[in-house]
Design a protein around this motif. Structure first.
Motif, PDB file in Angstrom:
ATOM      1  N   PRO A  59       0.812  -1.222   0.000  1.00 57.29           N
ATOM      2  CA  PRO A  59       0.000   0.000   0.000  1.00 57.29           C
ATOM      3  C   PRO A  59       0.852   1.281   0.000  1.00 57.29           C
ATOM      4  N   LYS A  60       1.905   1.296   0.813  1.00 56.64           N
ATOM      5  CA  LYS A  60       2.740   2.500   0.861  1.00 56.64           C
ATOM      6  C   LYS A  60       3.577   2.650  -0.402  1.00 56.64           C
ATOM      7  N   GLN A  61       4.041   1.527  -0.957  1.00 53.91           N
ATOM      8  CA  GLN A  61       4.776   1.611  -2.215  1.00 53.91           C
ATOM      9  C   GLN A  61       3.850   2.061  -3.345  1.00 53.91           C
ATOM     10  N   LEU A  62       2.603   1.605  -3.302  1.00 52.67           N
ATOM     11  CA  LEU A  62       1.620   2.048  -4.290  1.00 52.67           C
ATOM     12  C   LEU A  62       1.372   3.545  -4.156  1.00 52.67           C
ATOM     13  N   GLU A  63       1.262   4.020  -2.935  1.00 51.99           N
ATOM     14  CA  GLU A  63       1.054   5.448  -2.696  1.00 51.99           C
ATOM     15  C   GLU A  63       2.184   6.274  -3.301  1.00 51.99           C
ATOM     16  N   ARG A  64       3.425   5.838  -3.093  1.00 52.72           N
ATOM     17  CA  ARG A  64       4.560   6.578  -3.646  1.00 52.72           C
ATOM     18  C   ARG A  64       4.523   6.586  -5.176  1.00 52.72           C
ATOM     19  N   ARG A  65       4.211   5.435  -5.768  1.00 46.30           N
ATOM     20  CA  ARG A  65       4.175   5.348  -7.227  1.00 46.30           C
ATOM     21  C   ARG A  65       3.091   6.260  -7.819  1.00 46.30           C
ATOM     22  N   LEU A  66       1.924   6.266  -7.213  1.00 42.49           N
ATOM     23  CA  LEU A  66       0.838   7.099  -7.721  1.00 42.49           C
ATOM     24  C   LEU A  66       1.187   8.582  -7.631  1.00 42.49           C
ATOM     25  N   GLU A 118       4.164   9.882  -7.639  1.00 39.00           N
ATOM     26  CA  GLU A 118       5.320  10.232  -8.464  1.00 39.00           C
ATOM     27  C   GLU A 118       4.917  10.649  -9.873  1.00 39.00           C
ATOM     28  N   VAL A 119       3.773  10.159 -10.337  1.00 39.96           N
ATOM     29  CA  VAL A 119       3.407  10.383 -11.741  1.00 39.96           C
ATOM     30  C   VAL A 119       2.208  11.310 -11.902  1.00 39.96           C
ATOM     31  N   GLU A 152      -2.772  16.412  -7.850  1.00 37.76           N
ATOM     32  CA  GLU A 152      -3.511  15.547  -6.927  1.00 37.76           C
ATOM     33  C   GLU A 152      -2.527  14.737  -6.090  1.00 37.76           C
ATOM     34  N   ARG A 153      -2.916  14.493  -4.868  1.00 36.33           N
ATOM     35  CA  ARG A 153      -2.106  13.654  -3.987  1.00 36.33           C
ATOM     36  C   ARG A 153      -2.931  12.444  -3.571  1.00 36.33           C
ATOM     37  N   TYR A 154      -2.294  11.295  -3.568  1.00 44.53           N
ATOM     38  CA  TYR A 154      -2.968  10.057  -3.202  1.00 44.53           C
ATOM     39  C   TYR A 154      -2.513   9.598  -1.820  1.00 44.53           C
TER      40      TYR A 154
END
Length: 266
Positions: A12-19, A21-22, A26-28
């Motif tokens: 979940p946290k790695q997904l948050e960083r990836r979202l 970054e691109v 908007e912030r996820y």
């Protein structure tokens, strides 16, 4: 949920960083709501009682085919929360653990909650001396192309119609609960370590039913079998899973986060 890795390494946290970054503007925020021992019905309860209060836009529903089917037939209130972990009342007496006059169970519970070394040693002991058979393996009868009356045996948990019916019922309730709060549910199918090292037919037999059910409710499905299967074909299985408990290592969480992010961006 990130068993055995740091919170920052969980998918979940790695997904948050990836979202984040691109995307621009908007912030996820991705909230890790996973919990050791939860079945689909307990996920449903969490969503209804706490999760929806967070006003999610997307609800990722992780489903692990090795044990989640069977767990959905068990009594959902069978657990007791002790030292931050769920203990199954069928195999553990919570009163004995919480009774400080019984010092040995209390010490074991304390160590289990705080020591990776103790969990590793205890797990190995159970595998060697308590559970000598490979208890997470089963047989799934698949139709033979040669004759309807014949079956082939494949190492895979046996999934009954009762398990499938209970599971799809709970998933449907999750989909409806998310929709009622204008959130989008996404079913994430998580393969086990054994599933990626063998033909995917056994995995497909049951997941096809879950995919069809999700499609009926217009719910997107992210099947991680392909991403992990490709890694398994490259002999990377040992780098993705802990062999002692078959949970993902940090690279496994990274692979899952990448596969989920790629699908969410579509």
């Amino acid at each position: 949920f990130g068993f055995g890795v740091e919170a920052s390494e969980s998918y979940p946290k790695q997904l948050e960083r990836r979202l984040n970054e691109v995307t621009e503007g908007e912030r996820y925020e991705v909230i890790n709501a996973g919990f050791p021992g939860y079945s689909t019905v307990q996920e449903l309860r969490y969503l209804e009682e706490d999760g929806l209060k967070l006003s999610p836009d997307i609800v990722l529903v992780g489903f692990f085919g090795t044990n989640d089917f069977a767990d959905n037939l068990l009594e959902p209130d069978r657990f007791a929360l002790i030292e931050g972990f769920l203990y199954d009342r069928r195999s553990v007496d919570p009163e004995k653990i919480e009774d400080r006059s019984r010092w040995l169970p209390a010490i074991k519970a304390w160590l289990w909650a705080r020591s990776h070394a103790y969990r590793f040693t205890a797990d190995r002991y159970r595998r060697l001396f308590v559970f000598r058979d490979d208890s997470d393996q089963g047989t799934l009868a698949l139709p033979s192309p040669d004759a309807d009356s014949q079956t082939r045996r494949i190492d895979f948990p046996l999934v009954s119609q009762a398990m499938l019916g209970a599971t799809t019922g709970y998933l449907e309730d999750i989909y409806r609960a998310a929709e009622s709060y204008e959130a989008r549910a996404v079913l994430v199918l998580i393969p086990g370590m054994n599933m990626v090292g063998k033909p995917t037919e056994a995995w497909t037999v049951t997941t096809d039913s879950l995919k069809a059910h999700a499609d009926e409710h217009q719910v997107a499905v992210i099947d991680l079998a392909q991403a992990f299967g490709e890694a398994g074909a490259r002999k990377l299985t040992g780098s993705l899973w802990f062999s002692e408990n078959r949970h993902w290592k940090a690279p496994g969480h990274e692979l899952a986060a990448r596969a989920i992010a790629e699908r969410l961006w579509r």
